[in-house]
Motif scaffolding. Sequence first.
Motif, PDB file in Angstrom:
ATOM      1  N   SER A  99      82.002  95.750  60.478  1.00 56.69           N
ATOM      2  CA  SER A  99      82.041  96.497  61.733  1.00 56.69           C
ATOM      3  C   SER A  99      81.831  95.569  62.927  1.00 56.69           C
ATOM      4  O   SER A  99      82.529  95.674  63.941  1.00 56.69           O
ATOM      5  CB  SER A  99      80.962  97.585  61.705  1.00 56.69           C
ATOM      6  OG  SER A  99      80.920  98.265  62.938  1.00 56.69           O
ATOM      7  N   SER A 100      80.891  94.652  62.794  1.00 63.20           N
ATOM      8  CA  SER A 100      80.632  93.684  63.857  1.00 63.20           C
ATOM      9  C   SER A 100      81.850  92.794  64.103  1.00 63.20           C
ATOM     10  O   SER A 100      82.204  92.506  65.250  1.00 63.20           O
ATOM     11  CB  SER A 100      79.414  92.832  63.489  1.00 63.20           C
ATOM     12  OG  SER A 100      79.155  91.868  64.479  1.00 63.20           O
ATOM     13  N   LEU A 101      82.504  92.366  63.016  1.00 59.53           N
ATOM     14  CA  LEU A 101      83.709  91.541  63.143  1.00 59.53           C
ATOM     15  C   LEU A 101      84.832  92.301  63.850  1.00 59.53           C
ATOM     16  O   LEU A 101      85.531  91.745  64.703  1.00 59.53           O
ATOM     17  CB  LEU A 101      84.192  91.076  61.764  1.00 59.53           C
ATOM     18  CG  LEU A 101      83.374  89.974  61.108  1.00 59.53           C
ATOM     19  CD1 LEU A 101      83.727  89.850  59.628  1.00 59.53           C
ATOM     20  CD2 LEU A 101      83.593  88.657  61.831  1.00 59.53           C
ATOM     21  N   LEU A 102      85.003  93.567  63.488  1.00 64.45           N
ATOM     22  CA  LEU A 102      86.042  94.380  64.128  1.00 64.45           C
ATOM     23  C   LEU A 102      85.799  94.471  65.633  1.00 64.45           C
ATOM     24  O   LEU A 102      86.735  94.357  66.430  1.00 64.45           O
ATOM     25  CB  LEU A 102      86.108  95.774  63.504  1.00 64.45           C
ATOM     26  CG  LEU A 102      86.517  95.856  62.036  1.00 64.45           C
ATOM     27  CD1 LEU A 102      86.501  97.316  61.559  1.00 64.45           C
ATOM     28  CD2 LEU A 102      87.855  95.217  61.778  1.00 64.45           C
ATOM     29  N   ASP A 103      84.540  94.657  66.016  1.00 60.02           N
ATOM     30  CA  ASP A 103      84.199  94.719  67.440  1.00 60.02           C
ATOM     31  C   ASP A 103      84.449  93.388  68.132  1.00 60.02           C
ATOM     32  O   ASP A 103      85.082  93.333  69.186  1.00 60.02           O
ATOM     33  CB  ASP A 103      82.731  95.113  67.635  1.00 60.02           C
ATOM     34  CG  ASP A 103      82.461  96.574  67.333  1.00 60.02           C
ATOM     35  OD1 ASP A 103      83.431  97.368  67.308  1.00 60.02           O
ATOM     36  OD2 ASP A 103      81.287  96.924  67.107  1.00 60.02           O
ATOM     37  N   LYS A 104      83.939  92.314  67.546  1.00 63.86           N
ATOM     38  CA  LYS A 104      84.057  90.994  68.180  1.00 63.86           C
ATOM     39  C   LYS A 104      85.496  90.524  68.284  1.00 63.86           C
ATOM     40  O   LYS A 104      85.865  89.843  69.237  1.00 63.86           O
ATOM     41  CB  LYS A 104      83.219  89.957  67.426  1.00 63.86           C
ATOM     42  CG  LYS A 104      81.728  90.137  67.621  1.00 63.86           C
ATOM     43  CD  LYS A 104      80.944  89.065  66.901  1.00 63.86           C
ATOM     44  CE  LYS A 104      79.453  89.216  67.116  1.00 63.86           C
ATOM     45  NZ  LYS A 104      78.691  88.139  66.462  1.00 63.86           N
ATOM     46  N   LEU A 105      86.310  90.869  67.288  1.00 59.53           N
ATOM     47  CA  LEU A 105      87.708  90.428  67.278  1.00 59.53           C
ATOM     48  C   LEU A 105      88.651  91.469  67.884  1.00 59.53           C
ATOM     49  O   LEU A 105      89.857  91.267  67.904  1.00 59.53           O
ATOM     50  CB  LEU A 105      88.138  90.092  65.841  1.00 59.53           C
ATOM     51  CG  LEU A 105      87.409  88.913  65.216  1.00 59.53           C
ATOM     52  CD1 LEU A 105      87.701  88.841  63.715  1.00 59.53           C
ATOM     53  CD2 LEU A 105      87.803  87.616  65.899  1.00 59.53           C
ATOM     54  N   ASP A 106      88.078  92.582  68.350  1.00 61.88           N
ATOM     55  CA  ASP A 106      88.866  93.667  68.937  1.00 61.88           C
ATOM     56  C   ASP A 106      89.991  94.080  67.992  1.00 61.88           C
ATOM     57  O   ASP A 106      91.161  94.160  68.372  1.00 61.88           O
ATOM     58  CB  ASP A 106      89.417  93.250  70.301  1.00 61.88           C
ATOM     59  CG  ASP A 106      89.952  94.435  71.097  1.00 61.88           C
ATOM     60  OD1 ASP A 106      89.469  95.562  70.870  1.00 61.88           O
ATOM     61  OD2 ASP A 106      90.864  94.227  71.919  1.00 61.88           O
ATOM     62  N   ALA A 107      89.595  94.297  66.744  1.00 59.19           N
ATOM     63  CA  ALA A 107      90.576  94.620  65.699  1.00 59.19           C
ATOM     64  C   ALA A 107      90.456  96.085  65.297  1.00 59.19           C
ATOM     65  O   ALA A 107      89.391  96.692  65.411  1.00 59.19           O
ATOM     66  CB  ALA A 107      90.344  93.730  64.484  1.00 59.19           C
ATOM     67  N   THR A 108      91.569  96.649  64.797  1.00 57.85           N
ATOM     68  CA  THR A 108      91.582  98.046  64.381  1.00 57.85           C
ATOM     69  C   THR A 108      91.272  98.228  62.896  1.00 57.85           C
ATOM     70  O   THR A 108      91.048  99.349  62.453  1.00 57.85           O
ATOM     71  CB  THR A 108      92.956  98.677  64.675  1.00 57.85           C
ATOM     72  OG1 THR A 108      93.965  97.918  64.004  1.00 57.85           O
ATOM     73  CG2 THR A 108      93.229  98.698  66.166  1.00 57.85           C
ATOM     74  N   GLY A 109      91.278  97.152  62.138  1.00 59.72           N
ATOM     75  CA  GLY A 109      90.991  97.232  60.710  1.00 59.72           C
ATOM     76  C   GLY A 109      90.771  95.838  60.133  1.00 59.72           C
ATOM     77  O   GLY A 109      90.862  94.831  60.839  1.00 59.72           O
TER      78      GLY A 109
END
Length: 125
Positions: A99-109
């Motif tokens: 979840s943190s990676l998705l936020d930091k990388l502005d990713a959808t999945g």
Amino acid sequence: MSEEGSSAIVVAIEVEDPVLADRIAALLAGVAGLRIAAPGEAAALALVSRTTPRTSGAQEFDLTPRERDVLGLLAEGASNKAIAKRLGISAHTVKFHVSSLLDKLDATGRTDAVAHAARLGVIHL
């Protein structure tokens, strides 16, 4: 200067971390046939620190070592359960890191996160 010094290969060290630069210089100082370049001196060989390639307007990515571990395993296609087992952490903790990676990388999945990270030079596939 001795004859050996005049025929030595001159090595420049351009490393941002001064402690690491000093450690490298100390290691190379004992190598016969090599000499560390003085500041501004031309060198036959340069050791340069590698930083994350940036494009104009690229964001800073401050990933923790554990997030980098999780991202690497995501890139291999590992499930949360498999990542947890490989890293010796709980699946809940893996979910938190993802979840943190998705936020930091502005990713959808997960796949999008790996694609963003690879495109931005955060990881190399």
